[in-house]
Design a protein around this motif. Structure first.
Motif, short mmCIF file in Angstrom:
data_model
loop_
_atom_site.label_atom_id
_atom_site.label_comp_id
_atom_site.label_asym_id
_atom_site.label_seq_id
_atom_site.Cartn_x
_atom_site.Cartn_y
_atom_site.Cartn_z
N MET A 129 0.70 -0.41 -1.92
CA MET A 129 -0.39 0.11 -2.85
C MET A 129 0.36 -0.68 -4.22
O MET A 129 1.31 -0.91 -4.87
CB MET A 129 0.11 1.63 -2.61
CG MET A 129 -1.32 2.40 -3.62
SD MET A 129 -0.73 4.24 -4.34
CE MET A 129 0.76 3.95 -4.34
N GLY A 163 -6.93 1.43 -1.06
CA GLY A 163 -5.54 2.64 -1.16
C GLY A 163 -5.32 2.80 -2.85
O GLY A 163 -4.42 3.40 -2.98
N ASP A 164 -5.00 1.26 -2.79
CA ASP A 164 -4.72 0.53 -4.79
C ASP A 164 -5.78 2.09 -5.44
O ASP A 164 -6.58 3.01 -5.16
CB ASP A 164 -4.95 -0.31 -4.86
CG ASP A 164 -4.41 -1.27 -4.58
OD1 ASP A 164 -3.93 -1.36 -4.35
OD2 ASP A 164 -4.33 -2.82 -5.14
N GLU A 165 -4.85 2.34 -6.39
CA GLU A 165 -5.14 3.86 -7.82
C GLU A 165 -4.83 3.12 -9.41
O GLU A 165 -4.65 2.25 -9.47
CB GLU A 165 -3.41 4.50 -7.92
CG GLU A 165 -3.09 5.46 -5.92
CD GLU A 165 -2.84 7.25 -6.11
OE1 GLU A 165 -2.87 7.33 -6.99
OE2 GLU A 165 -1.79 7.31 -5.61
N THR A 170 -9.08 6.47 -6.85
CA THR A 170 -8.44 5.33 -6.00
C THR A 170 -9.05 4.65 -5.24
O THR A 170 -10.27 4.97 -5.19
CB THR A 170 -7.13 6.29 -4.68
OG1 THR A 170 -7.14 7.38 -5.20
CG2 THR A 170 -7.15 5.59 -3.86
N VAL A 222 -11.53 2.74 -2.42
CA VAL A 222 -11.72 3.57 -1.81
C VAL A 222 -12.43 2.40 -0.48
O VAL A 222 -13.00 2.13 0.44
CB VAL A 222 -12.63 5.13 -1.47
CG1 VAL A 222 -11.64 5.61 -1.87
CG2 VAL A 222 -13.50 4.55 -1.99
#
Length: 151
Positions: free
Chosen positions: A1, A45-47, A65, A67
């Protein structure tokens, strides 16, 4: 991530709009360096830190996030859109976007406060002439910003 900062003008699209929609495409990125990061580096999944710019209260205002991975930005093909690009075609798109989901609001973390935090001195956002609409955030920078938010 990985962690990112996405800039938006709240008069156009705000953290409140994202909260209401729950999930939204992140359209309208028209800088090649920012586009390349969206296309080549941003993953599901990266924030993302949501950053309000060009407004009275400039700063980080929330978290989302990723998606949906990168796909062609539909606005480049729409002549009535402010993001229309006559050189783009569906076969060879020039601009891309991802979808983000609202996670939560943060108390406003002003740019001026971020510039004063030694943990953020290397963050592209706080450096002059380095303000892309999409930019990476290191884990240490992410944690520093959350600490500034009281988390």
């Amino acid at each position: 991530m990985s962690y990112w900062l996405f800039k938006t003008e709240p008069d156009t699209f705000s953290i409140d709009t994202l909260k209401q929609q729950k999930v939204s495409c992140w359209e309208g990125v028209r800088n090649y360096q920012a586009r390349n990061m969206l296309r080549d580096e941003v993953s599901v999944g990266d924030e993302v830190l949501i950053y309000h710019s060009s407004c009275k209260h400039v700063g980080v205002v929330g978290i989302a996030t990723v998606v949906r991975a990168c796909y062609p930005d539909h606005t480049q093909f729409e002549p009535q859109s402010g993001y229309f690009d006559p050189k783009a075609t569906p076969e060879i798109p020039r601009w891309f976007m991802v979808d983000v989901a609202y996670q939560r609001h943060l108390p406003l973390i002003k740019l001026a406060e971020m510039k004063q935090n030694p943990a953020l001195v290397e963050m592209p956002l706080v450096k002059k002439g380095n303000r892309l609409s999409v930019m990476p955030v290191t884990t240490a920078q992410w944690q520093a910003i959350l600490a500034m938010a009281g988390e």
